[in-house]
Design an enzyme around this catalytic site. Structure first.
Site: not given
Ligand SMILES: NC(=O)C[C@H](N)C(=O)O
Length: 321
Positions: A12, A53, A86-87
């Site tokens: 993101t 990610s 971030t995932d």
């Protein structure tokens, strides 16, 4: 000015919202070359790949590791910053922590809001990561995650919220430090483990969450599909329902290592309960108890342990530390 290497990998932090309000990928990370970081460090940027990610694989993580080793050998960088979705950020951070033998700061960061959304946090987190990478106290602390003015160790940090900008937390332990407008303050020291440097990308380790009535067939799947190891997010202190045990036995009899973590996000599993499927019985059967890692990190640790040909006794010790 410190000489830093920045690796942009996507997520993101590199995305923008379109006119329909959907968030989509960009070729180049919008924080790249931002004038706001020009005075902070002498930065060289590389874009090895631009992926959301959830598209990250062991191969991508290992490619990053190889780039870092190669770049450090060729040039005298004093720190590395990686921008990442971030995932799975915690997985890449932990994989690098397990396998990289470097003392310069290696910092991962990302964003919860894309570059043109109101309250976008990407550039802010990026600047904080650059500042942390330049700080002398960030050296020798393993791989770090900088997000929302906090510094976390790769071992303990996890994504805890689907959308909040304070999503990265270290349950049980808390952050290692905080970032203010003018300073970086460390208040805890991480326990650093010796990295293992061999990575076999072909090793397959599965991850399964236990629940009441867990079906043995779900465990047998891993044997039938030639997995090299399995991590189970067990119940509570490290217990499984009796319904799962025939599958567990089949895996153990075939010599497939099974690592137990808890589906509770606080605490450490232990072999206490002496009832059918209880931790004591699982320990006697040869299940390996982990030391507070979550499932996704234990999976990577087992891949690294198996890549380095650790046998069951050594794996037990590796997961105890
Ligand atoms: N905030 C984010 O970066 C989430 C995004 N889905 C990713 O991991 O790529």
């Amino acid at each position: 000015m410190k000489k830093l290497l920045v690796l942009h990998t996507g997520g993101t932090i590199s995305m923008s919202e379109n006119t329909e309000g959907h968030v989509t990928t960009n070729e180049i990370n919008p924080v790249s070359d931002s004038s706001a970081v020009k005075n902070l460090a002498d930065i060289t940027e590389l874009n090895p790949f631009q992926v959301p990610s959830p598209h990250m694989t062991l191969h991508h993580m290992n490619a990053l590791r190889k780039i870092i080793i190669e770049q450090i050998n060729n040039d005298n960088y004093e720190g590395i910053v990686i921008t990442h979705g971030t995932d799975t950020l915690e997985e890449t951070a932990y994989f690098l922590d397990l396998t990289l033998n470097v003392s310069i700061p290696v910092i991962l960061t990302g964003a919860m809001r894309s570059s043109n959304e109101i309250g976008a946090d990407g550039l802010y987190n990026y600047i904080a990561a650059i500042r942390t990478a330049c700080d002398e106290h960030s050296k020798g602390k393993g791989v770090l995650v900088v997000f929302n003015d906090e510094i976390h160790s790769a071992t303990n940090v996890t994504k805890t919220h689907t959308s909040n900008t304070s999503t990265f937390q270290s349950p049980n332990y808390g952050p290692l430090g905080i970032i203010t407008k003018n300073n970086i303050y460390f208040h805890h020291l991480p326990v650093n483990n010796r990295p293992l440097v061999k990575v076999d990308e072909k090793i397959k380790v599965g991850l399964l969450t236990a629940h009441s009535d867990l079906d043995a067939e779900l465990l047998e799947f891993f044997l039938d599909h030639h997995y090299d190891g399995v991590v189970i997010e067990a119940l509570g202190q490290g217990n499984l329902p009796p319904s799962a045990l025939p599958g567990l036995d089949r895996l153990l009899n075939a010599g497939i290592p099974i690592v137990l973590v808890s589906r509770c996000f606080n605490g450490i599993v232990s072999n206490n309960y002496q009832y059918e499927g209880g931790g004591y019985e699982l320990g006697e059967k040869g299940v390996i108890f982990s030391n507070g890692l979550n499932g996704q990190k234990a999976r990577l640790k087992l891949i690294v342990g198996l890549s380095n040909q650790l046998e069951t006794v050594q794996l037990k010790e590796y997961f105890r530390k």
